[in-house]
Design an enzyme around this catalytic site. Structure first.
Site, PDB file in Angstrom:
ATOM      1  N   LYS A 236      24.654 -27.426 -15.181  1.00  0.00           N
ATOM      2  CA  LYS A 236      25.562 -27.755 -14.303  1.00  0.00           C
ATOM      3  C   LYS A 236      24.661 -27.825 -12.813  1.00  0.00           C
ATOM      4  O   LYS A 236      25.386 -28.397 -12.072  1.00  0.00           O
ATOM      5  CB  LYS A 236      26.605 -26.670 -14.169  1.00  0.00           C
ATOM      6  CG  LYS A 236      27.791 -27.218 -13.222  1.00  0.00           C
ATOM      7  CD  LYS A 236      29.046 -26.548 -13.562  1.00  0.00           C
ATOM      8  CE  LYS A 236      30.117 -27.045 -12.658  1.00  0.00           C
ATOM      9  NZ  LYS A 236      31.150 -26.211 -12.323  1.00  0.00           N
TER      10      LYS A 236
ATOM     11  N   LYS B 215      14.478 -20.282 -10.799  1.00  0.00           N
ATOM     12  CA  LYS B 215      15.871 -20.021  -9.944  1.00  0.00           C
ATOM     13  C   LYS B 215      15.221 -19.540  -8.777  1.00  0.00           C
ATOM     14  O   LYS B 215      15.911 -20.003  -7.621  1.00  0.00           O
ATOM     15  CB  LYS B 215      16.613 -19.054 -10.469  1.00  0.00           C
ATOM     16  CG  LYS B 215      17.486 -19.394 -11.402  1.00  0.00           C
ATOM     17  CD  LYS B 215      18.968 -18.588 -11.599  1.00  0.00           C
ATOM     18  CE  LYS B 215      19.896 -19.107 -12.582  1.00  0.00           C
ATOM     19  NZ  LYS B 215      20.800 -18.267 -12.925  1.00  0.00           N
TER      20      LYS B 215
ATOM     21  N   LYS C 196      16.862 -29.717 -19.741  1.00  0.00           N
ATOM     22  CA  LYS C 196      17.963 -29.108 -20.161  1.00  0.00           C
ATOM     23  C   LYS C 196      19.161 -29.542 -19.575  1.00  0.00           C
ATOM     24  O   LYS C 196      18.913 -29.624 -18.240  1.00  0.00           O
ATOM     25  CB  LYS C 196      17.955 -27.556 -20.071  1.00  0.00           C
ATOM     26  CG  LYS C 196      19.144 -26.898 -20.410  1.00  0.00           C
ATOM     27  CD  LYS C 196      18.804 -25.299 -20.338  1.00  0.00           C
ATOM     28  CE  LYS C 196      19.253 -25.245 -18.791  1.00  0.00           C
ATOM     29  NZ  LYS C 196      19.431 -23.663 -18.434  1.00  0.00           N
TER      30      LYS C 196
END
Ligand code: TYM
Length: 332
Positions: A199, A114, A196
């Site tokens: 969203k 992130k 993976k």
């Protein structure tokens, strides 16, 4: 609450969950309600570790709450609440943070990912995110935490923090165990099946959202990346087909051998269409129930208000004991 083991889990308020969220986690939460005391939470405080539009966050949090109910979380059986309504999580998080090493947090792969994706905003909340997650779980002394594989590292950290606290202050926290489904614990992207399903993927065709309509779902499956063979079978190296078989198995209950024989001699086109139809049909009742529930704002408000009250009552007892253990002066 009855004398059963305690389950805790949470989900970010994205508004509409991905098929990965659903198969890897939420779908398993429903049957657990019959066997355990379950506490489930929409983690809006975690969400602000990346920039959010406040109006959308509020709407997405309410939609996520309604969607969990539409997925079968029953507010009569379980405690279902919104994280920011229950201040014990933040209070415990501070104490746990003082029992967590900088080095431990630096090793979290989700933080590394992130902070690369949001390089202009590597804030301290993003870094201490796993401490808040540990607090979510430990504020209830949960025994089991049903999650997908991507949360395993965070859960191991929660166990380590609990263990360290117990060593310093005397046995107190239960060491939470991950509860990871055998099939579907990591649903992959439809466009790059080595990654993976998430969203935040830039390619909308990579992700099925559980509120997508039937045509959209079928179209996305038709475009799913597979391989150049023409054999529907579960084998190393066939990441795309393995992923589609996993998804098909999760929504139909068929095992891999049954799926292989159902599609033997048929092409990938037939298989992809069947997966798309099965997923769309499986999700249809959830979409209908979501539409019904989200129109009833007063009922939703009643549910999340009562959920928060129950969660506060439960966690306050535990966090008060933690305050005493660390040496804070009693207020009353
Ligand atoms: P979140 O919101 O990213 O995901 C919610 C749940 O969905 C699972 N999941 C997947 N499972 C299989 N395949 C996928 N592609 C996939 N994508 C997501 C996740 O593993 C998760 O179980 N940090 C957590 C939320 C959280 C939490 C907690 C969870 C906050 N506090 C306490 C458990 C206990 C998160 O961001 O999940």
């Amino acid at each position: 609450m009855e004398d059963k083991k305690l389950i805790f889990s949470g989900i970010q308020p994205t508004g509409t969950f991905t098929l990965g969220n659903y198969i890897g986690a939420v779908r398993n939460w429903k049957p657990l309600q019959d066997e355990y005391n379950c506490i489930y939470c929409v983690v809006d405080m975690h969400a602000i570790t990346v920039r959010q539009d406040p109006i959308k966050l509020r709407q997405n949090t309410l939609n996520s709450y309604a969607l969990l109910m539409a997925c079968g979380i029953d507010v009569e059986k379980s405690i279902l609440f919104i994280q920011s309504h229950v201040k014990t999580h933040a209070e415990l998080s501070w104490i746990l943070g003082c029992n967590t090493q900088f080095g431990e947090l630096s090793r979290m792969t989700q933080f590394k990912d992130k902070s690369q994706r949001h390089a202009d905003d590597v804030n301290s909340g993003l870094f201490t995110y796993p401490v808040l997650m540990a607090a979510d779980i430990l504020a209830y002394n949960a025994d089991l935490v049903p999650v997908g594989v991507d949360q395993k590292q965070h859960l191991e950290l929660a166990r380590n923090i609990a263990q360290r606290f117990n060593q310093r202050y005397g046995d107190f926290f239960t060491l939470p165990e991950p509860y990871i489904a055998e099939i579907g614990a990591k649903v992959m992207s439809l466009q790059d099946p080595t990654k993976k399903m998430s969203k935040s993927d830039d390619n909308p065709n990579a992700v099925i959202l559980i509120l997508d309509d039937k045509d959209t779902i079928i179209r996305k499956f038709k475009r799913a990346v597979t391989d150049s063979e023409a054999e529907v079978c579960y084998r190393d190296g066939k990441d795309g087909i393995n992923n589609l078989m996993t998804i098909y198995s999760s929504v139909t209950g068929k095992n891999f051998a049954e799926i292989e024989s159902e599609f033997s001699g048929k092409g990938y086109g037939d298989f992809k269409l069947a997966v798309g139809e099965a997923v769309a049909d499986h999700l249809e009742p959830i979409r209908t129930e979501f539409a019904r529930l989200s129109a009833d704002k007063a009922y939703l408000k009643k549910c999340y208000t009562e959920g928060a009250e129950k969660a506060i009552r439960y966690s306050q007892r535990i966090v008060s004991k933690v305050y005493r253990k660390v040496g804070f002066v009693d207020k009353t």
